[in-house]
Design a protein around this motif. Sequence first.
Motif, PDB file in Angstrom:
ATOM      1  N   PRO A 104       0.850  -1.201   0.000  1.00 59.56           N
ATOM      2  CA  PRO A 104       0.000   0.000   0.000  1.00 59.56           C
ATOM      3  C   PRO A 104       0.880   1.243   0.000  1.00 59.56           C
ATOM      4  O   PRO A 104       1.980   1.249   0.567  1.00 59.56           O
ATOM      5  CB  PRO A 104      -0.784  -0.113   1.308  1.00 59.56           C
ATOM      6  N   SER A 105       0.411   2.304  -0.631  1.00 60.72           N
ATOM      7  CA  SER A 105       1.159   3.561  -0.654  1.00 60.72           C
ATOM      8  C   SER A 105       1.135   4.198   0.726  1.00 60.72           C
ATOM      9  O   SER A 105       0.135   4.139   1.455  1.00 60.72           O
ATOM     10  CB  SER A 105       0.542   4.523  -1.675  1.00 60.72           C
ATOM     11  N   VAL A 106       2.284   4.781   1.065  1.00 59.57           N
ATOM     12  CA  VAL A 106       2.333   5.562   2.307  1.00 59.57           C
ATOM     13  C   VAL A 106       2.372   7.039   1.925  1.00 59.57           C
ATOM     14  O   VAL A 106       3.030   7.425   0.956  1.00 59.57           O
ATOM     15  CB  VAL A 106       3.565   5.181   3.151  1.00 59.57           C
ATOM     16  N   TYR A 107       1.641   7.830   2.688  1.00 62.35           N
ATOM     17  CA  TYR A 107       1.566   9.273   2.390  1.00 62.35           C
ATOM     18  C   TYR A 107       1.063  10.000   3.644  1.00 62.35           C
ATOM     19  O   TYR A 107       0.458   9.398   4.544  1.00 62.35           O
ATOM     20  CB  TYR A 107       0.634   9.549   1.215  1.00 62.35           C
ATOM     21  N   GLY A 108       1.376  11.244   3.648  1.00 60.17           N
ATOM     22  CA  GLY A 108       0.937  12.070   4.766  1.00 60.17           C
ATOM     23  C   GLY A 108      -0.573  12.302   4.726  1.00 60.17           C
ATOM     24  O   GLY A 108      -1.234  12.047   3.719  1.00 60.17           O
ATOM     25  N   PRO A 109      -1.153  12.756   5.842  1.00 63.67           N
ATOM     26  CA  PRO A 109      -2.601  12.961   5.899  1.00 63.67           C
ATOM     27  C   PRO A 109      -3.082  13.986   4.879  1.00 63.67           C
ATOM     28  O   PRO A 109      -2.420  14.990   4.618  1.00 63.67           O
ATOM     29  CB  PRO A 109      -2.828  13.472   7.333  1.00 63.67           C
TER      30      PRO A 109
END
Length: 862
Positions: free
Chosen positions: A410-415
Amino acid sequence: MRGVAMSLTAAASGFVVFLLSVSVIQGQDGWEVTYTSTQICAVKGSTVNIRCSYTYPSTMNGLVTKVEKRFWFTELNNGEHVDLTTMSEYSDRVQYNSKNEDCTLSISDLRERDSAVYKFRFITNHSTGKYTASPGVTLSVTGLQVQVSRLQFYESSNWAQLKCQSSCPLPGHHSYVWYKNGQNIQGQTSDSYSAYVYPADSFSCAVRGHEDFPSPSVLIQGQYGLGVTYTSTQICAVKGSTVNIPCSYTYPSTMNGLVTKVEKRFWFTELNNGEHVDLTTMSEYSGRVQYNGKNEDCTLSISDLRERDSAVYKFRFITNQGGNYVGYPGVTLSVTGLQVQVSRLQVYESSNWAQLKCQSSCPRPGHHSYVWYKNGQNIQGQTSDSYSASFYPADSFSCAVRGHEDFPSPSVYGPKLPSVSVSPSAEIVEGSSVTLTCSSDANPAAKYTWYKENVNKPLSEGPQLVFSSIRSSDSGQYYCTAENKLGMKTSQYKFIDVKYAPKHPSVSVTPSAEIVEGSSVNLTCSSDANPAANYTWYKENQKPLQRSEGSYHFTSISSEDRGNYYCMSENQFGQIKSLSLSVNVQYGPKRPSVSVSPSAEIVEGSSVNLTCSSDANPAANYTWYKENEDSPNASGQIFTITDIRAEHSGNYYCEAQNRRGRQNSTLHLIVVAETWKSIIIGTIPAVFLVVVWLSVFLLIRKKRTSKQLHKPGDGSDNREQFSQQMLVGLHTTSGSEKALRSSRRRKTRLSCFACCHHDKERLRTMDGLIDQEDSEERDELHYASIHFSKNRTDPVYSNIRPAGLRKHEEQDEEEDDDKVEYAAVKFNSASTPPRTRGQETGEDPAACYSTVNKTAELNRKC
């Protein structure tokens, strides 16, 4: 920067394995937390120490930084940061090291449910001085298990090769303890054990020194040569890959003289209802499951693995001889996906820098090549499982194993920008329950913190802010922050408008100083209410004066407007009554009213009160004046004249005065001389009685010749006698002279006269005289001469004739038509007593004489 990153070695208490033994630092602007390892595997029942240290800037914004709170927490589903020491499941099993910046966590008596990701958090005295160390430490707690590595069946018994193991390889050399049917097998210290077994036998193992935490017992099921062997009882595989679960089975070639053939064989999972359902018949495994059909090989192959494929798999076969066998304990398959772990992060003004790692909870054997993606695009040249780069808050990252690009992490990203919702969405009323929810798209999942505008410290942490009974003071602007390892976002403001009934009403008057009649006055009512209150003004208990927005106006206030006022504040949620407000209107005196007491005729020498009163605010002062006199006679509401005289007669006026004005009124006073009043009051009763009797004498006098009442030389001169003598003619009878009274009538009247003077002796004397005259000369004419005692120099004359008496006299005249009566009554003056018959005879000089016709005995008491 305080402190330095500490390099700590792994010290196992019990059995602990550090799978990823690297130092991990997360920090920004002097804030740092260092974990010695991010993955730890420990055996159930042991004690684990998770090494940690932290640093922070010594000052911020000129203030010394102080750590106010520090604690460890686990990754819960709701994202809350809950101190482990407050959780019942960790009670008495958790300890924090409190020395300097050492944040080591110790957990004893490990349980399999303790498996979790642990993170350290500390909060300082600064509003922004809070720090959570990511990625945290993944702790896996596992128990020992007995694995059947080989099994052979014979007619009378079976032979098995057993191994004591766990999913965490235990470092170093350890001694083991084996148990058969619950009894210690002496001399067995290796992790392997081989022996002949019977179908009812069970086996378990433990590490020496930790006998309280043995493995579960394994029942070696098999008889008549029936058996199943699993190569491994625990397998970890990556999502999207294909897993092979090796398996073999045996059975006797003949049973009861008949050749054994296997009629059915299949794999199944442990379902809740205990049924044995062939995987090939289940829709979720359709097209993904294969069985190996060669000889006694029962290997299971599952392709395109999914995380929900994680389960315990078991093999079962059935023979034509009624042989029915299930291989225990089965194989536990754990399917996990790849994940991008943020191992280090630095924050700058315009961008951030991160060190990323592609990993899974299942260690992959061998060397593999990876693919990295940024915002969905392949990052060329990146084949390692680690990647470092600068990024912006909107950037996202993912990874995959080369050759399995269809199964990336899964992609990780900031809120993303958080959104805030309110429940209930309708009107919010004071006292109701209200929940604010913050949500943001983020991976890893965001942590939420709630704030209220103009409040310096956070209200709470977690995705929801709950008001169990909301108050009016809770109205205001709210917002939340969503934060994860790659950044933080702040939501827009959400206004909470709490409706409530009016409260705390207050009333005021303008001007606040003295209120003067005729001035303009405002009454103002205000109340805390939402929505704004409507106001109604009341004067004491009268009808409503006016509905308004809070003010009641007097254009020209009058004295009648003074009194107590209050207002009623109300909206659709309730009403409340204010306290009373006193309106004191000041005005000059009204026209005074004056009175005199006593109100009857005022006589010289008496005491008189003159009273003056006037409506005024403030109360009036009173001054009394007499007409044509410049100086005041008296001050005060009541003017008293104790010994009034004739010269006091005249006009008096009273002046009422206060600082608002003055008014006056006039009173006319008449004083009567005391001498005349005394004479009149004293003589009227005597004159009245005398006149009654004289009326009889005058009637007799008309029939007889006049007789001189007094002779010369009686002892007083003629002038004085004239002033003291009074002849009163009350009645004249014309014609037949039937006015003569009977002796009875005459006697009765004389008796009354004597009684009125309280003289019984005179009554008897007069009674005798009447009897004598009645017998000697009944028809003679008598004259009456009356003398009044002289007490004062001024003569008093009275001429009185009662109407009622005259009527009775006329009636008596008709009855005694032929009788003529005469009476002579003489009163002597005390100052100049005349010489009378009484003096000559020696009788009482004050005696009364009369000649009457006595007809009956007089029986009357005074």
